[in-house]
Scaffold this motif. Structure first.
Motif, PDB file in Angstrom:
ATOM      1  N   ASP A   4       0.826  -1.196   0.000  1.00  0.00           N
ATOM      2  CA  ASP A   4       0.000   0.000   0.000  1.00  0.00           C
ATOM      3  C   ASP A   4       0.866   1.255   0.000  1.00  0.00           C
ATOM      4  OD1 ASP A   4      -2.819   1.132   0.525  1.00  0.00           O
ATOM      5  OD2 ASP A   4      -1.602   2.056   2.094  1.00  0.00           O
ATOM      6  N   ALA A   5       0.428   2.292  -0.722  1.00  0.00           N
ATOM      7  CA  ALA A   5       1.175   3.547  -0.795  1.00  0.00           C
ATOM      8  C   ALA A   5       1.393   4.157   0.583  1.00  0.00           C
ATOM      9  CB  ALA A   5       0.441   4.531  -1.705  1.00  0.00           C
ATOM     10  N   HIS A   6       0.413   4.030   1.459  1.00  0.00           N
ATOM     11  CA  HIS A   6       0.554   4.584   2.812  1.00  0.00           C
ATOM     12  C   HIS A   6       1.659   3.868   3.593  1.00  0.00           C
ATOM     13  CE1 HIS A   6      -2.852   7.202   2.300  1.00  0.00           C
ATOM     14  NE2 HIS A   6      -3.588   6.180   1.908  1.00  0.00           N
ATOM     15  N   ASP A   7       1.804   2.557   3.350  1.00  0.00           N
ATOM     16  CA  ASP A   7       2.868   1.791   4.009  1.00  0.00           C
ATOM     17  C   ASP A   7       4.243   2.244   3.527  1.00  0.00           C
ATOM     18  OD1 ASP A   7       0.968   0.320   5.404  1.00  0.00           O
ATOM     19  OD2 ASP A   7       0.978  -1.319   3.935  1.00  0.00           O
ATOM     20  N   ILE A   8       4.357   2.484   2.225  1.00  0.00           N
ATOM     21  CA  ILE A   8       5.620   2.958   1.657  1.00  0.00           C
ATOM     22  C   ILE A   8       5.982   4.302   2.283  1.00  0.00           C
ATOM     23  CG2 ILE A   8       6.798   3.718  -0.441  1.00  0.00           C
ATOM     24  CD1 ILE A   8       4.876   1.785  -1.974  1.00  0.00           C
ATOM     25  N   GLU A   9       5.019   5.212   2.312  1.00  0.00           N
ATOM     26  CA  GLU A   9       5.251   6.533   2.889  1.00  0.00           C
ATOM     27  C   GLU A   9       5.647   6.435   4.358  1.00  0.00           C
ATOM     28  OE1 GLU A   9       2.955  10.796   3.575  1.00  0.00           O
ATOM     29  OE2 GLU A   9       2.010   9.255   2.344  1.00  0.00           O
ATOM     30  N   ALA A  10       4.957   5.583   5.107  1.00  0.00           N
ATOM     31  CA  ALA A  10       5.250   5.436   6.539  1.00  0.00           C
ATOM     32  C   ALA A  10       6.657   4.895   6.768  1.00  0.00           C
ATOM     33  CB  ALA A  10       4.218   4.522   7.191  1.00  0.00           C
ATOM     34  N   ILE A  12       9.279   5.217   4.776  1.00  0.00           N
ATOM     35  CA  ILE A  12      10.249   6.258   4.422  1.00  0.00           C
ATOM     36  C   ILE A  12      10.310   7.306   5.536  1.00  0.00           C
ATOM     37  CG2 ILE A  12      10.783   8.122   2.815  1.00  0.00           C
ATOM     38  CD1 ILE A  12       9.565   6.297   0.585  1.00  0.00           C
ATOM     39  N   LYS A  13       9.144   7.741   6.012  1.00  0.00           N
ATOM     40  CA  LYS A  13       9.117   8.774   7.055  1.00  0.00           C
ATOM     41  C   LYS A  13       9.671   8.268   8.381  1.00  0.00           C
ATOM     42  CE  LYS A  13       5.677  11.933   5.326  1.00  0.00           C
ATOM     43  NZ  LYS A  13       4.436  12.666   5.616  1.00  0.00           N
ATOM     44  N   ALA A  14       9.543   6.985   8.650  1.00  0.00           N
ATOM     45  CA  ALA A  14      10.113   6.422   9.879  1.00  0.00           C
ATOM     46  C   ALA A  14      11.636   6.505   9.850  1.00  0.00           C
ATOM     47  CB  ALA A  14       9.664   4.975  10.061  1.00  0.00           C
ATOM     48  N   ALA A  15      12.220   6.301   8.663  1.00  0.00           N
ATOM     49  CA  ALA A  15      13.675   6.334   8.527  1.00  0.00           C
ATOM     50  C   ALA A  15      14.210   7.744   8.280  1.00  0.00           C
ATOM     51  CB  ALA A  15      14.112   5.412   7.383  1.00  0.00           C
ATOM     52  N   ILE A  16      13.385   8.593   7.677  1.00  0.00           N
ATOM     53  CA  ILE A  16      13.790   9.962   7.330  1.00  0.00           C
ATOM     54  C   ILE A  16      12.681  10.892   7.847  1.00  0.00           C
ATOM     55  CG2 ILE A  16      14.596  11.479   5.478  1.00  0.00           C
ATOM     56  CD1 ILE A  16      14.752   8.895   3.694  1.00  0.00           C
ATOM     57  N   PRO A  17      12.691  11.186   9.150  1.00  0.00           N
ATOM     58  CA  PRO A  17      11.564  11.902   9.772  1.00  0.00           C
ATOM     59  C   PRO A  17      11.222  13.256   9.164  1.00  0.00           C
ATOM     60  CG  PRO A  17      13.003  10.968  11.450  1.00  0.00           C
ATOM     61  CD  PRO A  17      13.688  10.781  10.128  1.00  0.00           C
ATOM     62  N   ASP A  18      12.204  13.966   8.619  1.00  0.00           N
ATOM     63  CA  ASP A  18      11.905  15.294   8.063  1.00  0.00           C
ATOM     64  C   ASP A  18      11.472  15.245   6.601  1.00  0.00           C
ATOM     65  OD1 ASP A  18      14.454  14.677   6.952  1.00  0.00           O
ATOM     66  OD2 ASP A  18      14.884  16.804   6.718  1.00  0.00           O
ATOM     67  N   ALA A  19      11.338  14.064   6.042  1.00  0.00           N
ATOM     68  CA  ALA A  19      11.063  13.917   4.615  1.00  0.00           C
ATOM     69  C   ALA A  19       9.662  14.368   4.240  1.00  0.00           C
ATOM     70  CB  ALA A  19      11.260  12.469   4.184  1.00  0.00           C
ATOM     71  N   GLU A  20       9.586  15.054   3.104  1.00  0.00           N
ATOM     72  CA  GLU A  20       8.315  15.306   2.436  1.00  0.00           C
ATOM     73  C   GLU A  20       8.199  14.199   1.391  1.00  0.00           C
ATOM     74  OE1 GLU A  20       8.037  19.275   0.811  1.00  0.00           O
ATOM     75  OE2 GLU A  20       9.342  20.013   2.406  1.00  0.00           O
ATOM     76  N   VAL A  21       7.172  13.374   1.518  1.00  0.00           N
ATOM     77  CA  VAL A  21       7.044  12.197   0.665  1.00  0.00           C
ATOM     78  C   VAL A  21       5.740  12.263  -0.129  1.00  0.00           C
ATOM     79  CG1 VAL A  21       6.940   9.670   0.628  1.00  0.00           C
ATOM     80  CG2 VAL A  21       8.303  10.830   2.380  1.00  0.00           C
ATOM     81  N   THR A  22       5.861  12.058  -1.436  1.00  0.00           N
ATOM     82  CA  THR A  22       4.696  11.959  -2.308  1.00  0.00           C
ATOM     83  C   THR A  22       4.787  10.621  -3.027  1.00  0.00           C
ATOM     84  OG1 THR A  22       4.739  14.337  -2.652  1.00  0.00           O
ATOM     85  CG2 THR A  22       3.419  13.044  -4.188  1.00  0.00           C
TER      86      THR A  22
END
Length: 78
Positions: A4-10, A12-22
């Motif tokens: 799921d796209a939300h899982d991918i985003e989560a 990435i954000k867990a490893a790179i907390p300041d990331a803006e992810v689309t």
């Protein structure tokens, strides 16, 4: 089972907390995504290094559950 796209985003954000992810599902099949990841932590790193950081954040899912990811990375303001 596709990822799921939300899982991918989560992940990435867990490893790179300041990331803006689309995340975009390119084919509507849950297997082919495009991601844009913008993070200050990428500053001074090569594009290859930036991509390696993102791929590491996906914890080995690339090529398995996550079939394809077109990746763009950068720093804020670039």
């Amino acid at each position: 089972m596709p990822m799921d796209a939300h899982d991918i985003e989560a992940m990435i954000k867990a490893a790179i907390p300041d990331a803006e992810v689309t995340i975009r599902d390119l084919a509507g099949d849950g297997d082919h995504y495009a991601a844009t990841v913008i993070s200050e932590s990428f500053r001074g790193k090569s594009r290859v290094q930036q991509h390696q950081i993102v791929y590491r954040s996906l914890q080995g899912q690339m090529g398995g559950v996550l079939h394809a990811l077109a990746l763009q990375t950068g720093v804020p303001g670039s």
